[in-house]
Enzyme design. Structure first.
Site, PDB file in Angstrom:
ATOM      1  CD  GLU A  24      -2.978  -1.033   2.422  1.00  7.26           C
ATOM      2  OE1 GLU A  24      -4.080  -0.338   2.201  1.00  7.26           O
ATOM      3  OE2 GLU A  24      -2.365  -1.216   3.475  1.00  7.26           O
ATOM      4  CE  LYS A 101      -6.252   1.601   2.442  1.00  8.06           C
ATOM      5  NZ  LYS A 101      -5.324   1.057   3.506  1.00  8.06           N
TER       6      LYS A 101
END
Length: 130
Positions: A24, A101
């Site tokens: 990420e 997200k």
């Protein structure tokens, strides 16, 4: 009674590198931010002058800098940082921030993951007595 109006900014999408996993941080992803500012807008309405309100374009740029800036592990932390930015304007009494997200690393089908925080300015004794 204190009248609180609202300025709402939704769908601000910014690329960031937040998350607990290395991939990420390395690859990054888009985050979408929603803001709801509560503040009196009567002065701005009467003057018709942007100086008497929160300039939402400038606020969007400040929020984008936070999202694109220093990575954090949790979107809870990111939401808190964004709320702090919104509360730097003393006219803002409270803010609601939602961080979406939608590309979170979940190995199942889903449309979104979001965290919402509500933060309010602490009023001084002088302000409370008005």
């Amino acid at each position: 009674m204190d009248v609180l109006d609202e300025i709402v900014l939704t769908g601000l999408t910014v690329f960031g590198r937040h998350g607990v996993y290395d991939h990420e941080r390395e690859n990054g992803q888009e985050f979408t931010i929603d803001l709801r500012l509560r503040m009196p807008l009567n002065d701005a309405a009467a003057s018709d002058d942007v100086a008497d309100t929160v300039h939402y374009g400038e606020l969007a740029e400040k929020v984008a800098e936070v999202v694109a800036g220093e990575p954090v592990n949790l979107i809870e932390t990111l939401a808190e940082r964004i709320a702090d930015v919104a509360l730097t304007d003393p006219r803002v009494r409270s803010v609601t921030v939602t961080v979406h997200k939608p590309h979170a690393p979940i190995p199942l089908t889903f449309s979104d993951v979001a965290v919402t925080v509500h933060r309010a300015r602490q009023r001084s004794a002088e302000e409370a007595s008005r």
